[in-house]
Motif scaffolding. Structure first.
Motif, mmCIF file in Angstrom:
data_model
loop_
_atom_site.group_PDB
_atom_site.id
_atom_site.type_symbol
_atom_site.label_atom_id
_atom_site.label_comp_id
_atom_site.label_asym_id
_atom_site.label_seq_id
_atom_site.Cartn_x
_atom_site.Cartn_y
_atom_site.Cartn_z
ATOM 1 N N LYS A 142 41.289 55.278 38.761
ATOM 2 C CA LYS A 142 41.355 55.717 40.100
ATOM 3 C C LYS A 142 42.510 54.804 40.663
ATOM 4 N N VAL A 143 42.574 53.549 40.681
ATOM 5 C CA VAL A 143 43.738 52.700 41.024
ATOM 6 C C VAL A 143 44.964 53.039 40.286
ATOM 7 N N VAL A 144 44.842 53.045 38.968
ATOM 8 C CA VAL A 144 46.067 53.468 38.142
ATOM 9 C C VAL A 144 46.772 54.801 38.505
ATOM 10 N N ALA A 145 45.836 55.718 38.902
ATOM 11 C CA ALA A 145 46.507 57.083 39.393
ATOM 12 C C ALA A 145 47.445 56.744 40.415
ATOM 13 N N ARG A 146 46.931 55.943 41.488
ATOM 14 C CA ARG A 146 48.024 55.781 42.717
ATOM 15 C C ARG A 146 49.117 54.823 42.305
ATOM 16 N N MET A 147 48.914 53.960 41.258
ATOM 17 C CA MET A 147 50.170 53.056 40.624
ATOM 18 C C MET A 147 51.273 53.860 40.150
ATOM 19 N N ILE A 148 51.019 55.149 39.553
ATOM 20 C CA ILE A 148 51.938 55.652 38.788
ATOM 21 C C ILE A 148 53.223 55.841 39.200
ATOM 22 N N PRO A 149 53.436 55.868 40.397
ATOM 23 C CA PRO A 149 54.931 55.891 40.940
ATOM 24 C C PRO A 149 55.489 54.624 40.802
ATOM 25 N N THR A 150 55.038 53.475 41.036
ATOM 26 C CA THR A 150 55.260 52.039 41.038
ATOM 27 C C THR A 150 55.634 51.690 39.614
ATOM 28 N N ILE A 151 54.690 52.326 38.663
ATOM 29 C CA ILE A 151 54.809 51.968 37.102
ATOM 30 C C ILE A 151 56.115 52.851 36.587
ATOM 31 N N ALA A 152 56.211 53.959 37.169
ATOM 32 C CA ALA A 152 57.464 54.829 36.690
ATOM 33 C C ALA A 152 58.809 54.261 37.309
ATOM 34 N N GLN A 153 58.732 53.685 38.459
ATOM 35 C CA GLN A 153 59.826 53.188 39.042
ATOM 36 C C GLN A 153 60.444 52.041 38.176
ATOM 37 N N MET A 154 59.359 50.861 38.003
ATOM 38 C CA MET A 154 59.383 49.840 37.111
ATOM 39 C C MET A 154 60.158 49.936 35.764
ATOM 40 N N PHE A 175 63.546 48.787 34.482
ATOM 41 C CA PHE A 175 63.488 47.605 33.479
ATOM 42 C C PHE A 175 63.086 47.951 32.332
ATOM 43 N N LYS A 176 63.781 48.684 31.183
ATOM 44 C CA LYS A 176 63.239 49.315 29.875
ATOM 45 C C LYS A 176 62.853 47.987 29.051
ATOM 46 N N GLU A 177 63.292 46.875 29.391
ATOM 47 C CA GLU A 177 63.180 45.885 28.418
ATOM 48 C C GLU A 177 61.744 45.193 28.770
ATOM 49 N N ILE A 178 60.936 45.647 29.749
ATOM 50 C CA ILE A 178 59.567 45.101 29.964
ATOM 51 C C ILE A 178 58.705 45.725 28.861
ATOM 52 N N ASP A 179 57.599 44.831 28.198
ATOM 53 C CA ASP A 179 56.690 45.430 27.465
ATOM 54 C C ASP A 179 55.325 45.371 28.317
ATOM 55 N N PHE A 180 55.348 46.845 28.496
ATOM 56 C CA PHE A 180 54.092 47.089 29.537
ATOM 57 C C PHE A 180 52.629 46.524 29.082
ATOM 58 N N ASN A 181 52.543 46.715 27.874
ATOM 59 C CA ASN A 181 51.139 45.993 27.294
ATOM 60 C C ASN A 181 50.930 44.863 27.674
ATOM 61 N N THR A 182 51.834 43.844 27.410
ATOM 62 C CA THR A 182 51.727 42.415 28.200
ATOM 63 C C THR A 182 51.698 42.426 29.661
ATOM 64 N N PHE A 183 52.681 43.056 30.229
ATOM 65 C CA PHE A 183 52.911 42.831 31.675
ATOM 66 C C PHE A 183 51.870 43.422 32.265
ATOM 67 N N ALA A 184 51.124 44.568 31.661
ATOM 68 C CA ALA A 184 49.892 45.122 32.611
ATOM 69 C C ALA A 184 48.807 43.938 32.849
ATOM 70 N N VAL A 185 48.643 43.412 31.555
ATOM 71 C CA VAL A 185 47.721 42.007 31.557
ATOM 72 C C VAL A 185 47.987 40.994 32.645
ATOM 73 N N ALA A 186 49.299 40.706 32.475
ATOM 74 C CA ALA A 186 49.544 39.588 33.298
ATOM 75 C C ALA A 186 49.694 40.068 34.822
ATOM 76 N N LEU A 187 49.989 41.081 35.195
ATOM 77 C CA LEU A 187 50.003 41.809 36.578
ATOM 78 C C LEU A 187 48.381 41.800 36.933
ATOM 79 N N THR A 188 47.580 42.066 36.217
ATOM 80 C CA THR A 188 46.111 42.105 36.426
ATOM 81 C C THR A 188 45.798 40.902 36.732
ATOM 82 N N GLY A 189 46.155 39.840 35.959
ATOM 83 C CA GLY A 189 45.823 38.535 36.455
ATOM 84 C C GLY A 189 46.224 37.967 37.706
#
Length: 195
Positions: free
Chosen positions: A72-84, A88-102
């Motif tokens: 439910k939280v991720v669904a509301r975050m989708i515009p922010t994720i899409a914007q990033m 920034f195509k160079e971001i690896d979202f698999n590791t960034f998601a974990v870091a941002l959650t921290g």
């Protein structure tokens, strides 16, 4: 017609992947199916607004679900994720998601004026973007900087704004963001252990 068929298969695959995250947490239910449908719908909407492929955005969204953020939280975050992801195509979202959650786990409760967790995540991303604009933090360094700033914040009690300001000040002296973040973390851990 072939492209439509491929797109439908892509959407079905994404939905299955999102259901897989539910299976790993032991909650494959009708509610999880509805959550996956909501995520797919939000991803579709975002791909109409941002120049992203469904498969690209779906993988990034799945990274946040896999990092332990509720659907439910991720669904509301989708515009922010899409914007990033667009910026920034160079971001690896698999590791960034974990870091941002921290970072959210450390700083989320101190963010004022937000209605929910999705807005708190957006504030953290906005502050990171502002620091990037002011300093010499490259997008591919966001993950490492986020990891270290969370560690420093937990140990020192500094706010997100204070830690980002220190990161910008250090990078402006010519130190790479990753090295600056590591230096700050080491310094705070050293100061903490001397008490």
């Amino acid at each position: 017609i072939k492209e439509i068929g491929s797109y439908i298969l892509e959407v079905d695959k994404a939905r299955s992947e999102m259901m897989r995250w539910g299976a790993t947490s032991g909650k494959v239910t009708a509610d999880m199916g509805r959550s996956a449908d909501i995520l797919v719908t939000q991803i579709r909407r975002a791909t109409m607004e941002y120049p992203l492929l469904f498969s690209e955005l779906s993988k990034s969204v799945q990274a946040f679900v896999g990092a332990g953020i509720s659907e439910k939280v991720v669904a509301r975050m989708i515009p922010t994720i899409a914007q990033m992801q667009t910026a920034f195509k160079e971001i690896d979202f698999n590791t960034f998601a974990v870091a941002l959650t921290g970072a959210f786990n450390v700083f989320g409760s101190s963010i004022k004026g937000v209605a929910d967790k999705a807005e708190a995540f957006a504030v953290i991303v906005d502050k990171l973007m502002a620091a990037q604009a002011k300093g010499i933090i490259r997008p591919e360094q966001f993950t490492v900087v986020s990891q270290y700033m969370s560690q420093v914040g937990r140990v020192s009690g500094f706010t997100l704004d204070q830690i980002l300001a220190m990161s910008v000040a250090l990078t402006d002296t010519g130190i790479r963001a990753q090295s600056a973040a590591r230096l700050m973390a080491s310094l705070m851990l050293t100061l903490q252990s001397k008490e």
